[in-house]
Design an enzyme around this catalytic site. Structure first.
Site, PDB file in Angstrom:
ATOM      1  N   HIS A   1       0.797  -1.235   0.000  1.00  0.00           N
ATOM      2  CA  HIS A   1       0.000   0.000   0.000  1.00  0.00           C
ATOM      3  C   HIS A   1       0.827   1.282   0.000  1.00  0.00           C
ATOM      4  O   HIS A   1       0.274   2.368  -0.128  1.00  0.00           O
ATOM      5  CB  HIS A   1      -0.941   0.029   1.208  1.00  0.00           C
ATOM      6  CG  HIS A   1      -0.230   0.351   2.492  1.00  0.00           C
ATOM      7  ND1 HIS A   1       0.622  -0.522   3.100  1.00  0.00           N
ATOM      8  CD2 HIS A   1      -0.237   1.467   3.272  1.00  0.00           C
ATOM      9  CE1 HIS A   1       1.098   0.026   4.205  1.00  0.00           C
ATOM     10  NE2 HIS A   1       0.602   1.230   4.334  1.00  0.00           N
TER      11      HIS A   1
HETATM   12  N1  UDP Z   1      -3.364  -5.138   9.074  1.00  0.00           N
HETATM   13  C1  UDP Z   1      -4.623  -5.694   9.285  1.00  0.00           C
HETATM   14  N2  UDP Z   1      -5.338  -6.114   8.201  1.00  0.00           N
HETATM   15  C2  UDP Z   1      -4.853  -6.052   6.930  1.00  0.00           C
HETATM   16  C3  UDP Z   1      -3.552  -5.499   6.739  1.00  0.00           C
HETATM   17  C4  UDP Z   1      -2.846  -5.045   7.828  1.00  0.00           C
HETATM   18  O1  UDP Z   1      -5.091  -5.781  10.423  1.00  0.00           O
HETATM   19  O2  UDP Z   1      -5.550  -6.463   6.001  1.00  0.00           O
HETATM   20  C5  UDP Z   1      -2.597  -4.669  10.232  1.00  0.00           C
HETATM   21  C6  UDP Z   1      -1.224  -5.279  10.350  1.00  0.00           C
HETATM   22  O3  UDP Z   1      -1.286  -6.516  11.028  1.00  0.00           O
HETATM   23  C7  UDP Z   1      -0.458  -4.220  11.114  1.00  0.00           C
HETATM   24  C8  UDP Z   1      -1.096  -2.939  10.640  1.00  0.00           C
HETATM   25  O4  UDP Z   1      -2.349  -3.292  10.066  1.00  0.00           O
HETATM   26  O5  UDP Z   1      -0.660  -4.339  12.493  1.00  0.00           O
HETATM   27  C9  UDP Z   1      -0.219  -2.284   9.621  1.00  0.00           C
HETATM   28  O6  UDP Z   1      -0.883  -1.238   9.030  1.00  0.00           O
HETATM   29  P1  UDP Z   1      -0.525  -0.695   7.589  1.00  0.00           P
HETATM   30  O7  UDP Z   1       0.204  -1.725   6.829  1.00  0.00           O
HETATM   31  O8  UDP Z   1      -1.778  -0.136   7.027  1.00  0.00           O
HETATM   32  O9  UDP Z   1       0.387   0.570   7.911  1.00  0.00           O
HETATM   33  P2  UDP Z   1       1.930   0.756   8.250  1.00  0.00           P
HETATM   34  O10 UDP Z   1       2.288  -0.172   9.365  1.00  0.00           O
HETATM   35  O11 UDP Z   1       2.715   0.500   6.996  1.00  0.00           O
HETATM   36  O12 UDP Z   1       2.018   2.184   8.651  1.00  0.00           O
END
Ligand code: UDP
Length: 360
Positions: A207
């Site tokens: 993403h």
């Molecule tokens: N996550 C979730 N469902 C999904 C994808 C990710 O619950 O379909 C959780 C994942 O386990 C982690 C968090 O969302 O705890 C990560 O968020 P994201 O990847 O959106 O953002 P980033 O961490 O890159 O800022």
């Protein structure tokens, strides 16, 4: 003591859940926490499901601000958060991570001379083209309490001349991983629903704007996932933005037999992470969860803020070309799972330390 917490995006709901639980369980009657949901993520499966599953208190304010360019979104949030802060006059404004909601919350508070506490302070990718890097640098600059998840983050701040109010308290995501890992395995029916066997599939997420907004990189990732799926089941819980871009650029078909799902509720995601052979991702949170659960991770980026995961060899940074992703995948498949012995992300009570310091 009154705390206004400004959140708006999926990873912020998860992190705030850890701190809100501590406030509720250990400081009942002493601390009033008021949640402000900016509305940045608003789909049921990107927002409400996390509030329900992780027992996050209902936001008192829902600003319903999403979409538009970064400047427009942040500007609208700034104005709306300012109104809330003027009304509530909190002792602390608490912000998380690196999104537009983080920056709007921090900036609105700082201009009203209200103290800002930033959770996940000091992380740097050193890539100023990332909107996240801009948000986190600016949020750190105006914060009076900087809660760093690692020693690396503390050193990054020191290099920028920021030393006051800096605390390495560990990573709230590690608190969350410890709290939910067993519950997720017990409760989630996701493996059965998707027809997957423990240790018999690959989990992928994508993403980051640097991948989704760059056609060549997006193509590289989709090509690699499609080829891997011809050999082993691949599950891809698809972020709504990535889904839209794949359709707009006519790339969706290249995913081939990849099992594409809606974004998953947290417990399902955590259950899949623990059962996967290999995780491919560009997410910050997912890289660390792979590390916590000892699952080999391939990070489809050129740099990471979570350098500790790479140092141990558990995580590999490969960029977004199909050939590099496929080569790393072959390597990872030959790797055995490794439990972590060193603890670069704290002792699992980062949230407790955060609240104790705010009270102090
Ligand atoms: N996550 C979730 N469902 C999904 C994808 C990710 O619950 O379909 C959780 C994942 O386990 C982690 C968090 O969302 O705890 C990560 O968020 P994201 O990847 O959106 O953002 P980033 O961490 O890159 O800022």
């Amino acid at each position: 003591m009154k705390i206004v917490t400004v959140i708006g995006a999926r990873p912020q709901f998860i992190k705030a859940a850890a701190v809100s639980r501590v406030i509720r369980d250990r400081y009942a009657g002493q601390i009033e926490e008021i949640l402000v949901h900016t509305g940045q993520h608003y789909d049921e499966n990107m927002s409400q499901v996390f509030f329900d599953e992780l027992d996050i208190p209902r936001p008192r304010y829902n600003l319903e601000i999403s979409g538009g360019n970064h400047g427009a979104m942040t500007g609208r949030m700034l104005e709306a958060v300012e109104n809330v802060l003027l009304q509530e006059r909190p002792d602390w404004v608490l912000v998380y991570g690196d999104t537009n909601s983080t920056l709007a919350g921090a900036l609105a508070a700082a201009k009203l001379h209200m103290p800002v506490a930033h959770v996940e302070a000091g992380l740097r990718s050193f890539n100023m083209r990332m909107p996240e890097e801009i948000n986190r640098i600016l949020a750190d600059r105006v914060s009076s309490m900087l809660f760093c998840p690692t020693e690396t983050a503390v050193a990054n701040l020191r290099a920028e001349g920021i030393t006051n109010g800096v605390h390495n308290i560990g990573d709230v995501m590690y608190d969350i991983a410890l709290f939910y890992r067993d519950q997720a395995r017990r409760q989630s029916k996701c493996l059965q629903k998707l027809g997957l066997a423990e240790g018999g599939f690959v989990l992928a997420t994508c993403h980051r704007a640097e991948n989704t907004d760059n056609l060549e990189r997006l193509k590289g990732i989709v090509t690699a996932l499609g080829r891997i799926a011809a050999r082993l089941p691949v599950v891809l819980p698809l972020h709504p933005r990535t889904r839209k871009l794949l359709i707009d650029h006519d790339l969706y078909g290249m995913l081939g037999s990849v099992k594409v799902t809606e974004p998953l509720p947290f417990l399902d995601m955590v259950a899949l992470e623990q059962a996967a052979n290999v995780i491919l991702t560009d997410s910050g949170g997912v890289q660390k969860e792979a590390f916590f659960y000892g699952v080999p991770c391939i990070t489809m980026r050129d740099e990471t803020e979570w350098v500790e995961t790479v140092g141990t060899g558990a995580n590999r940074l490969v960029g977004a070309s199909a050939s590099a992703i496929l080569a790393a995948f072959d390597d990872a498949m030959n790797k055995t799972r490794t439990a972590i012995h060193d603890k670069p992300y704290g002792d699992g009570d980062a949230a407790g330390k955060i609240v104790a310091l705010l009270v102090q």
